[in-house]
Design a protein around this motif. Structure first.
Motif, PDB file in Angstrom:
ATOM      1  N   CYS A 199       8.830 -17.328 -12.168  1.00 57.72           N
ATOM      2  CA  CYS A 199      10.225 -17.169 -11.788  1.00 57.72           C
ATOM      3  C   CYS A 199      10.833 -16.079 -12.669  1.00 57.72           C
ATOM      4  O   CYS A 199      10.788 -16.172 -13.897  1.00 57.72           O
ATOM      5  CB  CYS A 199      10.963 -18.492 -12.006  1.00 57.72           C
ATOM      6  SG  CYS A 199      12.757 -18.350 -11.969  1.00 57.72           S
ATOM      7  N   CYS A 202      13.980 -17.523 -14.982  1.00 59.10           N
ATOM      8  CA  CYS A 202      13.782 -18.343 -16.184  1.00 59.10           C
ATOM      9  C   CYS A 202      12.402 -18.188 -16.801  1.00 59.10           C
ATOM     10  O   CYS A 202      12.148 -18.669 -17.897  1.00 59.10           O
ATOM     11  CB  CYS A 202      14.068 -19.814 -15.885  1.00 59.10           C
ATOM     12  SG  CYS A 202      12.752 -20.624 -14.949  1.00 59.10           S
ATOM     13  N   CYS A 223      12.477 -23.025  -7.801  1.00 55.97           N
ATOM     14  CA  CYS A 223      11.814 -22.998  -9.100  1.00 55.97           C
ATOM     15  C   CYS A 223      11.929 -24.404  -9.699  1.00 55.97           C
ATOM     16  O   CYS A 223      13.027 -24.958  -9.755  1.00 55.97           O
ATOM     17  CB  CYS A 223      12.482 -21.974 -10.011  1.00 55.97           C
ATOM     18  SG  CYS A 223      11.978 -22.118 -11.738  1.00 55.97           S
ATOM     19  N   CYS A 226      14.354 -23.994 -13.129  1.00 55.23           N
ATOM     20  CA  CYS A 226      15.780 -23.648 -13.076  1.00 55.23           C
ATOM     21  C   CYS A 226      16.427 -23.986 -11.725  1.00 55.23           C
ATOM     22  O   CYS A 226      17.639 -23.789 -11.568  1.00 55.23           O
ATOM     23  CB  CYS A 226      16.001 -22.184 -13.440  1.00 55.23           C
ATOM     24  SG  CYS A 226      15.413 -21.001 -12.203  1.00 55.23           S
TER      25      CYS A 226
END
Ligand SMILES: [Zn+2]
Length: 235
Positions: A199, A202, A223, A226
């Motif tokens: 991701c 994050c 994700c 996050c």
């Protein structure tokens, strides 16, 4: 267009809008911040006050010296004018002359001191005035630059706003409420790129099952760390 791409395009518009609005906020706060100039002007005003006082002191000292010189001139006129011949009186006048001269010298010292004082205060005042002038000039230049940047941002926001409206009118987005909700809870970024299997918002690794899902054009995946919507970066 895949579901995630549809949302990602909206995210790009919204992110640019957010950035432009944030920048305008910063510009406004700079434009409205007059602290530095106010302080410099206040200091200049204070130094102006000191200067006026010192100028007055000097005038007073000059006047005292002038006065004393007049007294001396009168004394000398009586002493050497010939009208007074009495030795006792002449002796008194001579004593008075010595004392007047002595006091004149003290008054002249005071006058010199007052002049030096005044000159120093004038110098300090000049410096504070130049400092205020420099700040004022710099602020003016800075304001002009920021003002024109702000104008550009305002027109860019108008364009983006229209683009957004057009995009929403042309593109059915069933997940719009979810998108808005995540944007609110995740600092404005609801859709993030999945680069490889991580991701980009994050940095978390995306498990392969979710990665596969993210690559499907009809599914939405998030994700796990996050909770943002994943959009696979085109390889
Ligand atoms: Zn993430």
């Amino acid at each position: 267009m895949s579901l995630s791409k549809t949302l990602y395009k909206l995210q790009l518009i919204d992110s640019e809008l957010d950035l432009a609005r944030k920048r305008i906020e910063i510009i406004d706060s700079i434009l409205n911040d007059h602290k530095e100039l106010d302080l410099a002007l206040k200091t200049q005003e204070e130094h102006q006050k000191y200067l006026t006082e010192k100028q007055k002191d000097l005038k007073f000292a000059e006047h005292n010296v002038e006065d004393q010189n007049q007294k001396i001139a009168q004394n000398q006129k009586r002493l050497y004018g010939g009208a007074i011949t009495n030795p006792k009186e002449l002796e008194d006048l001579q004593l008075e002359s010595t004392s007047l001269q002595k006091y004149l010298s003290a008054l002249e010292d005071r006058q010199l001191e007052a002049m030096l004082d005044m000159e120093q205060t004038q110098e300090t005042y000049n410096q504070s005035a130049a400092h205020a002038e420099e700040i004022s000039h710099r602020k003016e230049t800075e304001s002009a630059v920021l003002q024109s940047e702000k104008e550009e941002l305002v027109s860019r926001i108008e364009i983006l706003g229209r683009d957004r409206d057009d995009y929403l009118a042309d593109t059915p987005i069933p997940n719009l409420p979810t998108y808005e909700k995540i944007r609110k809870s995740s600092g404005g970024i609801a859709v993030t790129l999945m680069v490889g299997n991580s991701c980009s918002a994050c940095g978390a690794s995306i498990p392969s099952a979710i990665e596969q899902e993210a690559r499907s054009p009809t599914k939405m995946s998030y994700c796990p760390a996050c909770k943002r919507i994943l959009h696979p970066k085109p390889r």
